[in-house]
Scaffold this motif. Sequence first.
Motif, PDB file in Angstrom:
ATOM      1  N   ILE A  43       0.864  -1.181   0.000  1.00  0.00           N
ATOM      2  CA  ILE A  43       0.000   0.000   0.000  1.00  0.00           C
ATOM      3  C   ILE A  43       0.898   1.228   0.000  1.00  0.00           C
ATOM      4  N   ALA A  44       0.606   2.138  -0.928  1.00  0.00           N
ATOM      5  CA  ALA A  44       1.385   3.377  -1.045  1.00  0.00           C
ATOM      6  C   ALA A  44       0.549   4.533  -0.515  1.00  0.00           C
ATOM      7  N   VAL A  45       1.170   5.340   0.361  1.00  0.00           N
ATOM      8  CA  VAL A  45       0.499   6.515   0.915  1.00  0.00           C
ATOM      9  C   VAL A  45       1.403   7.711   0.684  1.00  0.00           C
ATOM     10  N   ALA A  46       0.895   8.705  -0.046  1.00  0.00           N
ATOM     11  CA  ALA A  46       1.690   9.901  -0.344  1.00  0.00           C
ATOM     12  C   ALA A  46       1.898  10.728   0.916  1.00  0.00           C
ATOM     13  N   GLN A  47       3.134  11.174   1.127  1.00  0.00           N
ATOM     14  CA  GLN A  47       3.475  12.001   2.284  1.00  0.00           C
ATOM     15  C   GLN A  47       3.651  13.465   1.895  1.00  0.00           C
ATOM     16  N   SER A  48       4.340  13.716   0.784  1.00  0.00           N
ATOM     17  CA  SER A  48       4.558  15.078   0.292  1.00  0.00           C
ATOM     18  C   SER A  48       4.831  15.008  -1.203  1.00  0.00           C
ATOM     19  N   GLU A  69       5.072   6.510   1.563  1.00  0.00           N
ATOM     20  CA  GLU A  69       5.368   5.482   2.550  1.00  0.00           C
ATOM     21  C   GLU A  69       4.829   4.179   1.972  1.00  0.00           C
ATOM     22  N   ARG A  70       5.698   3.169   1.890  1.00  0.00           N
ATOM     23  CA  ARG A  70       5.287   1.869   1.368  1.00  0.00           C
ATOM     24  C   ARG A  70       5.048   0.924   2.535  1.00  0.00           C
ATOM     25  N   ARG A  71       3.830   0.403   2.615  1.00  0.00           N
ATOM     26  CA  ARG A  71       3.474  -0.554   3.665  1.00  0.00           C
ATOM     27  C   ARG A  71       3.252  -1.914   3.013  1.00  0.00           C
ATOM     28  N   PHE A  72       4.051  -2.886   3.416  1.00  0.00           N
ATOM     29  CA  PHE A  72       3.964  -4.224   2.847  1.00  0.00           C
ATOM     30  C   PHE A  72       3.114  -5.120   3.732  1.00  0.00           C
ATOM     31  N   LYS A  73       2.594  -6.226   3.163  1.00  0.00           N
ATOM     32  CA  LYS A  73       1.805  -7.197   3.920  1.00  0.00           C
ATOM     33  C   LYS A  73       2.605  -7.763   5.085  1.00  0.00           C
ATOM     34  N   SER A  74       3.891  -7.893   4.891  1.00  0.00           N
ATOM     35  CA  SER A  74       4.749  -8.473   5.919  1.00  0.00           C
ATOM     36  C   SER A  74       4.913  -7.557   7.124  1.00  0.00           C
ATOM     37  N   THR A  76       6.571  -4.588   6.910  1.00  0.00           N
ATOM     38  CA  THR A  76       7.686  -3.689   6.642  1.00  0.00           C
ATOM     39  C   THR A  76       7.165  -2.353   6.126  1.00  0.00           C
ATOM     40  N   VAL A  77       7.772  -1.275   6.593  1.00  0.00           N
ATOM     41  CA  VAL A  77       7.411   0.064   6.136  1.00  0.00           C
ATOM     42  C   VAL A  77       8.693   0.786   5.736  1.00  0.00           C
ATOM     43  N   ASN A  78       8.693   1.385   4.549  1.00  0.00           N
ATOM     44  CA  ASN A  78       9.824   2.214   4.119  1.00  0.00           C
ATOM     45  C   ASN A  78       9.314   3.336   3.225  1.00  0.00           C
ATOM     46  N   THR A  79      10.215   4.181   2.782  1.00  0.00           N
ATOM     47  CA  THR A  79       9.811   5.316   1.939  1.00  0.00           C
ATOM     48  C   THR A  79      10.423   5.185   0.556  1.00  0.00           C
ATOM     49  N   SER A  80       9.784   5.859  -0.393  1.00  0.00           N
ATOM     50  CA  SER A  80      10.239   5.842  -1.775  1.00  0.00           C
ATOM     51  C   SER A  80       9.709   7.104  -2.456  1.00  0.00           C
ATOM     52  N   THR A  81      10.046   7.262  -3.711  1.00  0.00           N
ATOM     53  CA  THR A  81       9.561   8.397  -4.493  1.00  0.00           C
ATOM     54  C   THR A  81       8.886   7.872  -5.751  1.00  0.00           C
ATOM     55  N   VAL A  82       7.734   8.443  -6.097  1.00  0.00           N
ATOM     56  CA  VAL A  82       7.047   8.078  -7.332  1.00  0.00           C
ATOM     57  C   VAL A  82       6.856   9.327  -8.178  1.00  0.00           C
ATOM     58  N   THR A  83       6.778   9.124  -9.471  1.00  0.00           N
ATOM     59  CA  THR A  83       6.611  10.236 -10.399  1.00  0.00           C
ATOM     60  C   THR A  83       5.315  10.070 -11.174  1.00  0.00           C
ATOM     61  N   GLY A  84       4.489  11.109 -11.142  1.00  0.00           N
ATOM     62  CA  GLY A  84       3.368  11.184 -12.057  1.00  0.00           C
ATOM     63  C   GLY A  84       2.007  10.789 -11.554  1.00  0.00           C
ATOM     64  N   TRP A  85       1.827   9.615 -11.003  1.00  0.00           N
ATOM     65  CA  TRP A  85       0.468   9.145 -10.751  1.00  0.00           C
ATOM     66  C   TRP A  85      -0.123   9.601  -9.418  1.00  0.00           C
ATOM     67  N   LEU A  86       0.639  10.294  -8.611  1.00  0.00           N
ATOM     68  CA  LEU A  86       0.118  10.903  -7.386  1.00  0.00           C
ATOM     69  C   LEU A  86       0.296  12.413  -7.473  1.00  0.00           C
ATOM     70  N   ASP A  87      -0.558  13.146  -6.786  1.00  0.00           N
ATOM     71  CA  ASP A  87      -0.421  14.597  -6.705  1.00  0.00           C
ATOM     72  C   ASP A  87      -0.804  15.043  -5.296  1.00  0.00           C
ATOM     73  N   PRO A  88      -0.683  16.321  -4.984  1.00  0.00           N
ATOM     74  CA  PRO A  88      -0.949  16.779  -3.614  1.00  0.00           C
ATOM     75  C   PRO A  88      -2.347  16.434  -3.095  1.00  0.00           C
ATOM     76  N   ASP A  90      -3.692  13.685  -3.320  1.00  0.00           N
ATOM     77  CA  ASP A  90      -3.653  12.283  -2.880  1.00  0.00           C
ATOM     78  C   ASP A  90      -2.895  12.088  -1.567  1.00  0.00           C
ATOM     79  N   ILE A  91      -2.392  13.145  -0.973  1.00  0.00           N
ATOM     80  CA  ILE A  91      -1.642  13.003   0.281  1.00  0.00           C
ATOM     81  C   ILE A  91      -2.559  12.413   1.348  1.00  0.00           C
ATOM     82  N   GLY A  92      -2.095  11.322   1.925  1.00  0.00           N
ATOM     83  CA  GLY A  92      -2.860  10.635   2.956  1.00  0.00           C
ATOM     84  C   GLY A  92      -3.760   9.530   2.434  1.00  0.00           C
TER      85      GLY A  92
END
Length: 157
Positions: A43-48, A69-74, A76-88, A90-92
Amino acid sequence: MKALYRVFAFLIVPFLGYLLGATIFNFFWDQAEPGDLKNADMIAVAQSCERKGPVAWRGFGYHYDCKIERRFKSGTVNTSTVTGWLDPSDIGKEYAAHTMRRAQVAPDERPHVFVGWLCTFVFAILYLFVIAKVAVPAFPERYLQVPEDLEQPETKP
């Protein structure tokens, strides 16, 4: 003057075609739906989000690079950057996502991908005609004339 026209015909026009095609494709490609959050592996959740553009390799217009913030079924939580398909806006919000090549995060559901491919394909065919129309006057005269031996076919007895 002819050299300037050739630069326009063979460099500028194809580059503009690429940017227009990328704009059309990414308009449809970047539309995402939340998807099935219960069965999602990630699950991807936009932070900024940071605004980019107005002209980029993705075409014309603005797009956003969003930290997620990437939340995995297992668990694990970590952060990443995506381009294009999210915008402000979509934060939260939560989106079902998956990891593509080079660890890029992509949404599980892109509802208009077929329309994007179709519109880009039609645009590419039409733009080839535009390029041909613009490029023909840029060729030297010797390439535009038909050789005499090809004008009349030989007749064999």
